[in-house]
Design an enzyme around this catalytic site. Sequence first.
Site, mmCIF file in Angstrom:
data_model
loop_
_atom_site.group_PDB
_atom_site.id
_atom_site.type_symbol
_atom_site.label_atom_id
_atom_site.label_comp_id
_atom_site.label_asym_id
_atom_site.label_seq_id
_atom_site.Cartn_x
_atom_site.Cartn_y
_atom_site.Cartn_z
ATOM 1 N N GLY A 1 0.815 -1.211 0.000
ATOM 2 C CA GLY A 1 0.000 0.000 0.000
ATOM 3 C C GLY A 1 0.846 1.258 0.000
ATOM 4 N N GLU B 1 1.514 -9.002 2.778
ATOM 5 C CA GLU B 1 0.321 -8.572 2.054
ATOM 6 C C GLU B 1 -0.782 -9.589 2.299
ATOM 7 O OE1 GLU B 1 -1.435 -6.520 0.396
ATOM 8 O OE2 GLU B 1 -0.046 -4.836 0.490
ATOM 9 N N ARG B 2 -1.970 -9.234 1.925
ATOM 10 C CA ARG B 2 -3.118 -10.112 2.159
ATOM 11 C C ARG B 2 -3.016 -11.369 1.289
ATOM 12 N NH1 ARG B 2 -4.477 -6.199 -1.288
ATOM 13 N NH2 ARG B 2 -5.632 -6.772 -3.192
ATOM 14 N N ALA C 1 -1.623 5.300 17.726
ATOM 15 C CA ALA C 1 -1.791 6.733 17.503
ATOM 16 C C ALA C 1 -2.556 6.970 16.211
ATOM 17 C CB ALA C 1 -0.428 7.424 17.441
ATOM 18 N N HIS D 1 -8.375 15.010 3.023
ATOM 19 C CA HIS D 1 -7.516 13.883 2.652
ATOM 20 C C HIS D 1 -7.802 13.464 1.213
ATOM 21 C CE1 HIS D 1 -6.874 13.523 7.013
ATOM 22 N NE2 HIS D 1 -5.784 12.846 6.700
ATOM 23 N N LYS E 1 -9.214 7.650 0.941
ATOM 24 C CA LYS E 1 -9.381 7.421 2.379
ATOM 25 C C LYS E 1 -10.799 6.934 2.660
ATOM 26 C CE LYS E 1 -8.473 9.451 6.925
ATOM 27 N NZ LYS E 1 -7.692 8.272 7.346
#
Length: 270
Positions: A12, A35-36, A123, A156, A160
């Site tokens: 990503g 990765e998936r 965070a 953004h 997103k």
Amino acid sequence: MTLKIGIVGAGGRMGRQLIQAVYHTEGVELGAAFERVGSSLVGTDAGELAGVGKLGIKVSDNLTQEKDNFDLLVDFTRPEGTLQHLAFCVEHHKNIVIGTTGFDDQSKQAIQQAAQNIAIVFASNYSVGVNLVFKLLKKAAKVMGDYCDIEIIEAHHRHKVDAPSGTALSMGEHIAKTLGRDLKTHGVFSREGITGERKPDEIGFSTIRAADVVGEHTVWFADIGERVEISHKASSRMTFANGAVRAAKWLSTKQEGLFDMTDVLDLNNL
């Protein structure tokens, strides 16, 4: 001793930046990249994927197979994936840096519970500048918050998937806590139609999604005749990646507990 970092979501936008940040930071190295299952990137060289040259580390879709190749995991993916990776870290006693946003309350409780067994930095934003802004917002709220209208505007990129951003919500939470308010009660996330006059204790949120905006946040403290604006604009995801690697190095000495960038940057002592 060199800290070996595992990165999930390696293909990503943030994953590639994280690989670059690890590559350019002393004292750490890439131990594994993930990765998936079913991703076309599985089996490719992680360094070539991130544009730093061949590293000899193939992208994997199996954390268990690679568990001996990394000391700590960094995760900027999606809530459902992060919770699976968190369970893996608890089982194998590996610390984790979480940059994923969009968690519901139940998921946040799962993170808090996991922190009884491993050390976690969780965070909403890993930029040093944003975390300094959090500090400034609390100071501004103490001085102006009781008589000003407070509005948070964030922008953004079009990809997103959550809104408002985790950073915007964190800003609202810092302000609300400083003022003794509950953001769930006082936060206003949508205005449409005949809404009536603005209530004085509202904390408003506005969201923009457009093109390739990396991340912009502005908070208004608006009074009659004057307005204070506190803003942060990110021009590159590397600021988040570098902050996450900094957090990983700091976390490597911890055994358990839930931390955020305030702890990493020691902002409570400013």
